[in-house]
Design an enzyme around this catalytic site. Structure first.
Site, PDB file in Angstrom:
ATOM      1  N   SER A 141      -6.217   7.121   1.395  1.00  0.00           N
ATOM      2  CA  SER A 141      -6.109   7.926   0.178  1.00  0.00           C
ATOM      3  C   SER A 141      -7.125   7.344  -0.797  1.00  0.00           C
ATOM      4  CB  SER A 141      -4.701   7.856  -0.424  1.00  0.00           C
ATOM      5  OG  SER A 141      -4.488   6.652  -1.119  1.00  0.00           O
ATOM      6  N   TYR A 154       1.554  -0.647  -1.276  1.00  0.00           N
ATOM      7  CA  TYR A 154       0.867   0.545  -0.772  1.00  0.00           C
ATOM      8  C   TYR A 154      -0.639   0.303  -0.726  1.00  0.00           C
ATOM      9  CZ  TYR A 154      -0.879   5.370  -0.665  1.00  0.00           C
ATOM     10  OH  TYR A 154      -1.539   6.528  -0.336  1.00  0.00           O
TER      11      TYR A 154
END
Length: 283
Positions: A141, A154
């Protein structure tokens, strides 16, 4: 021997296929006539696609935090025949301060986002090398290029996957095994609403972490601009590219955020040029 990009019918292995981008990609690949082995924690969520494409879709139940299960499913898939495209898509995020995270939350986040894709990638490299090529798509991402408060575990997984993939890409380029990091921005997949949250502590309530938590809690998918169907089509198209990019930024928010981060990082590096040179031996 046809290359991966020009084979008429290809076999895909896609993780996290029950919802979000994974489901959109699985549907798109099937509609284009390819075969898919799709993994999901909830395989029943793919019942409709399986009924529609029964001859070209195999669904495997898989929890990526269980290493033995990962090895079993990958092994069974390889024994069933050659795989041309692997997509490491499955993932989720933990929202909260690092101090608030439990060791179990940190461990499972890294296992799902980094360790499982590493092991899956490793398992397919040999077969792809021997068959003369293949494609591996790592869905990271913009969080693999930038980092925000409240997402440390994350970001650790996504930044780690970026470094791993860049290294492996150089190892297998001579065998026409090509790896691409797909970096979506905010996309309407339900990812935000599905975030795992830590137990909030008073110390962080009014900090940058608390402000990020409130921002996420007040957000919904309707404000996100990424169209998962268009992302799926872009991913499919890049696997047909004979010279695919190492990184594929998808979303205007990804482009702007990553550009700003890289510009700032380069400026900081340039400011350290003299200091960097000062620690070398002098003659």
């Amino acid at each position: 021997m046809p290359t991966t990009s020009d084979k008429a019918v290809r076999h895909w292995f896609i993780t996290g296929a029950s919802s979000g981008l994974g489901r959109h990609l699985t549907r798109h690949v099937l509609q284009r006539g390819d075969r898919v082995t799709a993994t999901a924690r909830r395989p029943e969520a793919l019942a409709d696609l399986r009924a529609e494409h029964e001859d070209r879709l195999v669904v495997e139940a898989l929890d990526l935090s269980r290493q033995a299960d990962v090895e079993e499913v990958v092994g069974r898939t390889l024994r069933a025949g050659a795989v041309d495209v692997v997509v490491n898509n499955a993932g989720y995020g933990v929202l909260g301060a690092t101090e608030e995270m439990t060791p179990e939350q940190i461990r499972e986040q890294v296992e799902v986002l980094l360790l499982a894709p590493m092991l899956i990638t490793r398992a397919f490299l040999g077969p792809m090398r021997e068959q003369g090529g293949g494609r591996i798509i790592q869905v990271t991402s913009m969080g693999g290029q930038i980092a925000l408060p409240a997402g440390s575990a994350y970001h650790a997984g996504k930044w780690g996957l970026e470094g791993f993939t860049e290294s492996v890409s150089g190892e297998v380029a001579d065998f026409d095994v090509r790896l691409t990091l797909v970096e979506p921005g905010g996309t309407r997949t339900g990812f935000v609403s599905a975030l795992h949250r830590t137990e909030e502590s008073a110390a962080y309530r009014d900090s940058a972490v608390g402000r990020m938590r409130r921002q996420v809690e007040n957000a919904d998918d309707s404000v996100l601009i990424g169209d998962p169907a268009r992302l799926a089509a872009a991913i499919y198209d890049t696997t047909r590219d004979p010279n695919p990019p190492l990184r594929l930024a998808l979303g205007p928010d990804t482009y702007e955020a990553v550009r700003a981060a890289l510009t700032e990082r380069l400026a900081a590096l340039e400011a350290q040029r003299d200091l960097a040179a000062s620690v070398a031996f002098t003659r």
